[in-house]
Design a protein around this motif. Structure first.
Motif, mmCIF file in Angstrom:
data_model
loop_
_atom_site.group_PDB
_atom_site.id
_atom_site.type_symbol
_atom_site.label_atom_id
_atom_site.label_comp_id
_atom_site.label_asym_id
_atom_site.label_seq_id
_atom_site.Cartn_x
_atom_site.Cartn_y
_atom_site.Cartn_z
ATOM 1 N N THR A 49 0.832 -1.203 0.000
ATOM 2 C CA THR A 49 0.000 0.000 0.000
ATOM 3 C C THR A 49 0.868 1.256 0.000
ATOM 4 O O THR A 49 1.937 1.295 0.626
ATOM 5 N N PHE A 50 0.386 2.263 -0.712
ATOM 6 C CA PHE A 50 0.992 3.595 -0.732
ATOM 7 C C PHE A 50 -0.055 4.584 -0.234
ATOM 8 O O PHE A 50 -1.255 4.287 -0.253
ATOM 9 N N ILE A 51 0.401 5.750 0.180
ATOM 10 C CA ILE A 51 -0.553 6.775 0.639
ATOM 11 C C ILE A 51 -0.379 8.054 -0.172
ATOM 12 O O ILE A 51 0.702 8.658 -0.168
ATOM 13 N N ASN A 52 -1.454 8.459 -0.837
ATOM 14 C CA ASN A 52 -1.449 9.750 -1.539
ATOM 15 C C ASN A 52 -1.636 10.890 -0.545
ATOM 16 O O ASN A 52 -2.399 10.764 0.409
ATOM 17 N N GLY A 53 -0.941 11.982 -0.802
ATOM 18 C CA GLY A 53 -1.126 13.178 0.027
ATOM 19 C C GLY A 53 -0.193 13.241 1.220
ATOM 20 O O GLY A 53 -0.292 14.170 2.035
ATOM 21 N N LEU A 54 0.727 12.288 1.303
ATOM 22 C CA LEU A 54 1.584 12.190 2.500
ATOM 23 C C LEU A 54 2.483 13.407 2.714
ATOM 24 O O LEU A 54 2.834 13.721 3.845
ATOM 25 N N GLY A 55 2.867 14.049 1.597
ATOM 26 C CA GLY A 55 3.821 15.157 1.709
ATOM 27 C C GLY A 55 3.169 16.466 2.125
ATOM 28 O O GLY A 55 3.863 17.407 2.506
#
Ligand SMILES: C[S@@+](CC[C@H](N)C(=O)[O-])C[C@H]1O[C@@H](n2cnc3c(N)ncnc32)[C@H](O)[C@@H]1O
Ligand code: SF4
Length: 307
Positions: free
Chosen positions: A173-179
């Motif tokens: 899994t990856f997370i969009n918006g992390l930055g």
């Protein structure tokens, strides 16, 4: 003698969406890591449960659900950390109890995988542990450091190789918006380096593997929640999150064009449900993303998002 009829759970419990119909068994409680965005170890002291207690839960489940059980998922946040002998023993016990079960699954931090030898992973796989859900979150080492992930892109490449060699299916899994919103560069790097990571781990055969994107949620109690409260973290907009995902998809370029990578971005946290096979469905996925980017009213509203 009155037999115990309930299965023990240490709430709240989390499981992957694809384990929705699985028998959930609490093997560990909490998590040994502390990622800034995650609630898995809040209010829980980490422990591996006594195996005799876990076996009793499996016995109860067997009396209740018996032959209906097809998949078993060992909770909690990183059950792969369980010492191999114990994990092997309980996997064998579970697979023996439920002859119709096809597999056992666990959440695993990359470092939990790297700490096990190839032989240990193969033994676990032979016993029935056939899928590991690994939180990659990003392929960008700077971002991974910033969120306290305690893993690097190289760790993910090595952990994936070990899993694949042992014939344990990878679901990452990856997370969009992390930055966050105030650094466009970070968002671009996140997307491009995550795509590069996925390109690099692509197997040369046609086995199934899974890549999912969630969109960042900021639950109360997390480090990120405090950062947001103190204006040190600003959330990305839904449109910018979709643009970030578009950059990721645009940069997918598998060395093996026959690869069977199931791509999903259809979790309750996501603004736009998408699924397909990479790289085959790249064009269609980009079309859906472009449609979502130009039709804001089609996106899931904030109040319907969740983890
Ligand atoms: C319960 S964690 C277990 C994964 C495993 N422990 C690891 O870190 O490799 C499952 C995944 O849910 C996602 N997740 C957890 N908290 C989230 C949040 N606040 N927003 C979006 N996704 C989140 C992350 O991708 C995380 O890896
Ligand atoms: S993301 Fe995974 S490793 Fe990090 S705290 Fe949550 S469960 Fe633990």
């Amino acid at each position: 003698m009155v037999e115990n009829s309930s299965i023990y759970y240490c709430y709240p419990v989390f499981r992957p969406p694809s384990e929705g119909n699985s028998l959930l068994i609490q093997l560990t409680e909490g998590c040994t890591y502390h990622c800034d965005f995650c609630v898995s170890n809040l209010r829980k002291d980490f422990k591996v449960r006594n195996l005799e207690d876990v076996k009793k839960d499996l016995d109860v489940a067997n009396r209740k659900y018996g032959s209906h059980v097809r998949k078993i998922f060992f909770l909690d946040g990183n059950a792969m950390v369980t010492p191999t002998e114990k994990l092997l023993e309980i996997t064998k016990y579970a697979m023996n109890k439920f002859p119709n079960a096809q597999r056992v699954g666990v959440y695993a931090h990359a470092k939990d995988i790297l700490k096990k030898s190839g032989k240990q992973l193969k033994d676990l796989s032979d016993a029935g542990l056939k899928i590991a859900y690994v939180g990659f979150e990003s392929g960008d080492d700077n971002l991974l450091k910033q969120i306290g992930k305690n893993a690097t892109k190289e760790d993910y490449i090595n952990a994936t190789r070990k899993l694949m060699d042992a014939k344990i299916t990878l679901s990452a899994t990856f997370i969009n918006g992390l930055g966050g919103a105030n650094n466009q560069n970070l968002s671009n790097n996140h997307a491009i380096k995550s795509a590069d990571l996925v390109n690099k781990i692509c197997p040369s055969d046609d086995r199934l593997w899974y890549i999912s994107f969630l969109s960042l949620m900021i639950p109360q109690g997390t480090v990120l929640y405090e950062k947001k409260r103190n204006h040190k973290f600003i959330e990305m907009s839904a449109i910018d999150i979709l643009k970030e995902l578009r950059t990721f998809i645009e940069n997918i370029n598998f060395p093996n064009k026959e690869a069977n990578c199931v791509f999903r971005s259809n979790h309750a946290s996501n603004y736009l449900p998408i699924k397909g096979i990479l790289e085959k469905d790249k064009k269609e996925i980009l079309e859906i993303l472009n449609y979502g980017i130009s039709h804001k009213d089609m996106l899931r509203s904030e109040s319907y998002r969740g983890l």
